[in-house]
Design a protein around this motif. Structure first.
Motif, mmCIF file in Angstrom:
data_model
loop_
_atom_site.group_PDB
_atom_site.id
_atom_site.type_symbol
_atom_site.label_atom_id
_atom_site.label_comp_id
_atom_site.label_asym_id
_atom_site.label_seq_id
_atom_site.Cartn_x
_atom_site.Cartn_y
_atom_site.Cartn_z
ATOM 1 N N ASP A 103 2.076 -3.525 -2.488
ATOM 2 C CA ASP A 103 2.668 -3.012 -1.253
ATOM 3 C C ASP A 103 4.186 -2.845 -1.404
ATOM 4 O OD1 ASP A 103 2.503 -2.376 1.663
ATOM 5 O OD2 ASP A 103 3.746 -4.187 1.819
ATOM 6 N N TYR A 104 4.854 -3.843 -1.997
ATOM 7 C CA TYR A 104 6.300 -3.765 -2.223
ATOM 8 C C TYR A 104 6.641 -2.561 -3.092
ATOM 9 C CZ TYR A 104 10.803 -4.797 -4.439
ATOM 10 O OH TYR A 104 12.094 -4.694 -4.944
ATOM 11 N N LYS A 107 6.123 0.854 -1.236
ATOM 12 C CA LYS A 107 7.170 1.125 -0.231
ATOM 13 C C LYS A 107 8.501 1.477 -0.888
ATOM 14 C CE LYS A 107 5.358 -1.593 3.640
ATOM 15 N NZ LYS A 107 5.575 -2.773 4.519
ATOM 16 N N LYS A 111 10.632 5.031 -0.700
ATOM 17 C CA LYS A 111 12.025 5.166 -0.261
ATOM 18 C C LYS A 111 12.867 5.894 -1.308
ATOM 19 C CE LYS A 111 12.028 0.993 2.616
ATOM 20 N NZ LYS A 111 12.563 -0.384 2.785
#
Length: 540
Positions: A103-104, A107, A111
């Motif tokens: 998940d990190y 994301k 970005k």
């Protein structure tokens, strides 16, 4: 990314020239000197050195979120993406392996992809997008990448210090922009919305002798120009206050408003106080904390003023521009000097550890007092003075201690009486007998002895020297109500040309006219009545 952004704002050859002339506004570390020596080659420039040049050479505006913060998703200017890039870099090099979840990763890559697209659009290219796509599908050399990563240190945005003296002076110039360009315009709008220039001049006529000769000339212009463009903060504040043109501040005129006091009068009082506080400094060094505090106050004033004028003004945005827009060296010097000239504060004498500063207003008061001492002699004439501590150590405690020891401090003083220490900074209000101001020597001795007693009780200062600025206390005695002249009286005469042949003949004829007017009026007044002879034109 950072190298491409830097090249958009500065050419490698231009940077090499600035570097060779030591013309940077920041201090280079040893490893950065190695990189700068390779100019015009910038292939090894780090994020940090690119950031330093972009920020401290004023090549771009500060992001709205401020450097070192996390931008909102709606903030997509180039400076915001530079801050995001710094944040992402710091996140990657500081996160532990076990925290790198799917998940990190997803994301963060999302970005970065958005940043890449925005920066490519800004640079009008697709270089970064193609690079990002190529890296996304390639097989990484994990060992080499991790080794490279260990050589990257966290970018401490808040701790990157440029040339301290230079940056502090730049902050002073930015404050000067607001004080010189925007504060007067705000007060001009306030007074203009309450009374016309010609009407105000009529109210001023009975009191013209209470203004300086320079102020009188500015006021006299109002009857013709009907504009307030030549009036400064000091004069407008005095007019608003003396003629009660607006409601007084919550705590009254002359008192520093509290943060919760937000009436129009409160902001007028704030403008005067903030303008004086900065203009009366003994130096131009403004640290970041003080700078931010001032501009936060300025911006709040601008916001409230825009609201008062139904957003027909743009004061809040103007003040934001003063805080962040790019300023070249010439503009910085111009506004720094302009602010200094408002009061022209200078070092007058030193009695270690104290340095005494004052400016033109104090000099003028000394000159007037010494003139009075020569012409007449009367007992107990006093001059009220502010003595401002430029250091800001433990302000509230020092003010409390001084006020509680007022009687003790005054005991044994000759020719000087300590009245009170006020909030905001350590400001002593004292009354000094005229006789103590008669010569420079007596003035210096009186002040030095007094401040030695004060410092014995509050000696918490960490500096080797203590700067004191002396100012006269502004007195605002209520003027007697005078009959307002609603309309000027115009008298027209046909006069033979030879009666203007000499000044003596002209004065004689004008005297006869006045005698006739006095007899016809029948009031027998002996009061002075100002009159103006206007230009005339001869007929064919």
């Amino acid at each position: 990314m950072m190298q491409l952004i830097l090249k958009e704002y500065a050419t490698p050859k231009g940077l090499k020239r600035k570097y060779s002339q030591k013309d940077f506004n920041f201090v280079l570390r040893a490893n950065e000197v190695v990189l700068m020596d390779k100019l015009p080659n910038m292939d090894e420039f780090t994020i940090e050195i690119c950031y330093k040049i972009l920020r401290f050479e004023n090549m771009l505006d500060e992001p709205k979120c401020k450097w070192g913060k996390v931008p909102n998703d709606t903030e997509i200017e180039i400076a915001n993406d530079i801050q995001r890039l710094i944040n992402a870099t710091n996140s990657i090099i500081s996160i532990s392996v076990e925290d790198v979840t799917e998940d990190y990763t997803e994301k963060l890559l999302g970005k970065i992809k958005l940043m890449v697209a925005r920066i490519d659009s800004f640079l009008e290219q697709d270089t970064l997008s193609r690079m990002f796509k190529r890296l996304s599908i390639s097989e990484p050399d994990t060992i080499s990448i991790l080794q490279d990563l260990t050589r990257i240190t966290k970018i401490e945005v808040a701790d990157i210090h440029p040339d301290t003296e230079s940056e502090k002076r730049e902050r002073y110039s930015r404050l000067a922009l607001a004080i010189i360009e925007t504060f007067p315009d705000i007060l001009r709008d306030v007074i203009r919305s309450n009374i016309s220039g010609s009407q105000l001049y009529l109210q001023c006529i009975p009191y013209l002798n209470k203004f300086t000769s320079e102020q009188q000339l500015k006021l006299m212009e109002l009857q013709y120009s009907n504009t307030y463009s030549s009036l400064d903060v000091t004069l407008i504040y005095r007019l608003l206050r003396q003629f009660s043109l607006i409601q007084p501040p919550t705590k009254g005129w002359g008192s520093i408003p509290d943060d919760v006091n937000t009436k129009l009068g409160d902001d007028v009082e704030r403008i005067r106080y903030l303008r004086n506080q900065i203009a009366h400094r003994s130096d131009t060094n403004i640290d970041a904390r003080v700078f931010d505090d001032y501009f936060d106050k300025f911006q709040n004033i601008g916001c409230r003023m825009d609201l008062i004028f139904f957003y027909k003004t743009n004061y809040e945005q103007r003040i934001i521009g003063h805080r962040t827009r790019r300023l070249d060296t010439e503009m910085l010097t111009k506004y720094e000097n302009a602010l200094k000239e408002l009061e022209n504060i200078q070092l007058k004498f030193e009695r270690r550890p104290i340095k005494f500063y004052w400016g033109e207003s104090f000099d003028k008061c000394l000159e007037n007092i010494r003139s009075l001492l020569k012409d007449e002699h009367s007992e107990d004439r006093r001059f009220r003075v502010q003595i401002i501590f430029q250091s800001q150590d433990d302000v509230e405690r020092n003010i409390h201690v001084l006020n509680s020891l007022k009687d003790e401090i005054n005991e044994g003083l000759n020719g000087l009486e300590f009245i009170i220490a006020t909030k905001g900074s350590v400001v002593l209000i004292v009354d000094i007998l005229f006789e103590m101001l008669e010569t420079d020597e007596t003035l210096q001795t009186t002040l030095a002895l007094f401040l030695e007693k004060v410092l014995e009780r509050i000696m918490t200062f960490t500096t080797e020297t203590i700067d004191m600025v002396l100012l006269p206390v502004e007195e605002y005695t209520q003027w007697n109500e005078a009959k307002i002249i609603r309309e000027p009286v115009y008298l027209e005469f046909d006069i033979e040309a030879q009666l203007f042949e000499t000044d003596d003949i002209m004065e004689e004829q004008l005297g006869k006219i006045i005698d006739v007017i006095k007899r016809s009026n029948g009031s027998g007044t002996n009061k002075s009545i100002p009159g103006t002879i206007l230009p005339f034109y001869l007929g064919n």
